[in-house]
Design an enzyme around this catalytic site. Structure first.
Site, PDB file in Angstrom:
ATOM      1  N   LYS A 231       0.860  -1.184   0.000  1.00 25.94           N
ATOM      2  CA  LYS A 231       0.000   0.000   0.000  1.00 25.94           C
ATOM      3  C   LYS A 231       0.900   1.239   0.000  1.00 25.94           C
ATOM      4  O   LYS A 231       1.802   1.356   0.837  1.00 25.94           O
ATOM      5  CB  LYS A 231      -0.873   0.000   1.254  1.00 25.94           C
ATOM      6  CG  LYS A 231      -1.924  -1.109   1.259  1.00 25.94           C
ATOM      7  CD  LYS A 231      -3.070  -0.791   0.311  1.00 25.94           C
ATOM      8  CE  LYS A 231      -4.231  -1.751   0.529  1.00 25.94           C
ATOM      9  NZ  LYS A 231      -5.333  -1.498  -0.412  1.00 25.94           N
TER      10      LYS A 231
ATOM     11  N   LYS B  80     -13.335  -7.567  -8.474  1.00 29.00           N
ATOM     12  CA  LYS B  80     -13.886  -7.795  -7.143  1.00 29.00           C
ATOM     13  C   LYS B  80     -15.374  -8.032  -7.319  1.00 29.00           C
ATOM     14  O   LYS B  80     -16.111  -7.118  -7.690  1.00 29.00           O
ATOM     15  CB  LYS B  80     -13.640  -6.590  -6.233  1.00 29.00           C
ATOM     16  CG  LYS B  80     -12.212  -6.500  -5.725  1.00 29.00           C
ATOM     17  CD  LYS B  80     -12.035  -5.507  -4.617  1.00 29.00           C
ATOM     18  CE  LYS B  80     -10.562  -5.367  -4.290  1.00 29.00           C
ATOM     19  NZ  LYS B  80     -10.270  -4.237  -3.404  1.00 29.00           N
TER      20      LYS B  80
HETATM   21  O1  OSB Z   1      -7.807  -1.541  -2.326  1.00 25.94           O
HETATM   22  O2  OSB Z   1      -7.460  -3.556  -2.830  1.00 25.94           O
HETATM   23  C1  OSB Z   1      -7.862  -2.709  -2.041  1.00 25.94           C
HETATM   24  C2  OSB Z   1      -8.688  -4.460   1.215  1.00 25.94           C
HETATM   25  C3  OSB Z   1      -9.824  -3.787   1.590  1.00 25.94           C
HETATM   26  C4  OSB Z   1     -10.294  -2.766   0.800  1.00 25.94           C
HETATM   27  C5  OSB Z   1      -9.626  -2.417  -0.352  1.00 25.94           C
HETATM   28  C6  OSB Z   1      -8.485  -3.099  -0.726  1.00 25.94           C
HETATM   29  C7  OSB Z   1      -8.001  -4.122   0.078  1.00 25.94           C
HETATM   30  C8  OSB Z   1      -6.775  -4.846  -0.248  1.00 25.94           C
HETATM   31  C9  OSB Z   1      -6.774  -6.359  -0.235  1.00 25.94           C
HETATM   32  O3  OSB Z   1      -5.758  -4.271  -0.546  1.00 25.94           O
HETATM   33  C10 OSB Z   1      -6.386  -6.993   1.052  1.00 25.94           C
HETATM   34  C11 OSB Z   1      -6.651  -8.480   1.067  1.00 25.94           C
HETATM   35  O4  OSB Z   1      -7.791  -8.889   1.326  1.00 25.94           O
HETATM   36  O5  OSB Z   1      -5.737  -9.267   0.825  1.00 25.94           O
HETATM   37 MG    MG Z   2      -7.031  -1.682  -4.311  1.00 24.74          MG
END
Ligand code: OSB
Ligand code: MG
Length: 353
Positions: free
Chosen positions: A164, A263
């Site tokens: 991130k 998703k």
């Molecule tokens: O932006 O991909 C995203 C988790 C919650 C909300 C948004 C995101 C995420 C993740 C994935 O980055 C985390 C995971 O479940 O492995």
């Molecule tokens: Mg994302």
């Protein structure tokens, strides 16, 4: 082979995460989801999981809005309905605007139910074949902990790590982490934190060696994403921007991205997601399956999705034990040699406990 809906149950699951999930938008310490169980006329039970968050930091929906829509709108709408195939559920949902995360939970349960009634693994039922599924983990932590977490991921056998990021992050730190693991594939996820005036910062991220950058700009900022696609070597990947099939068409028309994060929750379930997959296949758009810090029911659906042809990049697939002391499925999901084996049992292939 028709399915008539006999019963729908909603159950709330709430658990603390083993460690906080920190993004530029929100820190998640605890997770609440709704597990949807749909029973058909032949006694099979399909499962889905509603993965909206407590507050609208990632999408507009919340777990509370979803509970309302599920209980008051969607469950009554589906009562005693008969479907010849699971796509018909989406046709019925046309009467309800938006609320795709609520719709997805129940629609996915019905896809599982159809696969179970046909005694087929869900991944085969949807046309998948690829095995095993390459796993990927997400590092969402304080900058000081990134190195340690990447080391842990590598040690646990993951071959793809998503970090991130945000515009104020130190490029040198990211450089050294990525350079230290030439055998790993790195993704960056900005969750829309860059803006027009931080475009230069994004250019600096281009040299780090990320395979892709996920959602650098805001969800409606098509022009900025098109500019990024033109000026960066790193592939531009859209997550939050892709809320429906038309958004993918928009991305293609405006050349605003190279890759789409699938998703099913954000898109409204299997039917819409399969349309997105076909569109991406037609236009040679890269795809991978994103995560929602979810439990095993949602993960199992995601694994089935990842088995489809054309989904080549490793998804957000961590082992059950990564987020949870105890997952809600049996057996739990495990990662071996950086991959996950698909279940050969019918439907999602895991028992919900
Ligand atoms: O932006 O991909 C995203 C988790 C919650 C909300 C948004 C995101 C995420 C993740 C994935 O980055 C985390 C995971 O479940 O492995
Ligand atoms: Mg994302």
């Amino acid at each position: 082979m028709a399915v008539t809906i006999r019963d729908i149950q909603l159950k709330t699951v709430r658990q603390p995460l083993r460690s906080p999930f920190k993004t530029v938008l929100q820190q998640v310490d605890e997770r609440e989801v709704i597990v949807v169980s749909v029973t058909g006329d032949k006694g099979h039970v399909g499962s889905g999981e509603c993965v909206a968050f407590e507050t609208p930091w990632y999408t507009e929906e919340t777990i509370t809005s979803c509970r309302f829509v599920l209980q008051q709108i969607l469950v009554p709408l589906l009562a005693n309905k008969t479907f010849e195939n699971p796509e018909e559920v989406w046709d019925l949902f046309v009467a309800v605007k938006g609320n795709r995360m609520a719709k997805a939970a129940i629609e996915m349960a019905i896809w599982d139910l159809f696969a179970k009634q046909q005694r087929e693994p869900l991944w085969k039922f949807v046309g998948g074949s690829q095995q095993p599924i390459p796993a990927g983990i997400v590092v969402a932590a304080d900058p000081l902990k990134i190195e340690e977490q990447v080391a842990l991921a590598a040690h646990s056998g993951y071959r793809r790590v998503k970090i991130k990021v945000h515009p104020h992050m130190e490029v040198a730190l990211l450089n050294s982490v990525v350079a230290a693991y030439p055998e790993l594939q790195f993704f960056a996820d900005a969750n829309g934190s860059f803006q027009e005036d931080s475009f230069d910062r994004l250019m600096a991220f281009d040299e780090i060696g990320f395979t892709l950058i996920e959602q650098p700009f805001g969800e409606r900022q098509w022009a900025l994403h098109a500019k990024a696609k033109k000026e960066l070597k790193t592939k531009i990947c859209l997550d939050e921007s892709i809320a429906c099939l038309e958004d993918v068409q928009q991305m293609i028309d405006q050349q605003a991205g190279d890759i789409v994060v699938l998703k099913m929750s954000r898109l409204g379930g299997w039917t819409e997601t399969l349309k997105v997959v076909r569109l991406c296949q037609t236009h040679s758009i890269g795809m991978w399956v994103g995560g929602m810090i979810e439990f095993g029911v949602s993960k199992a659906h995601n694994l089935a999705l990842a088995s489809l042809p054309g989904i080549v990049y490793p998804g957000d697939f961590s082992a059950s034990q990564h987020f949870w002391e105890k997952d809600i499925i049996d057996p739990e999901i495990t990662v071996e040699n950086g991959t996950i084996l698909l279940s050969t049992q019918s439907g999602i292939g895991y028992r919900v406990v």
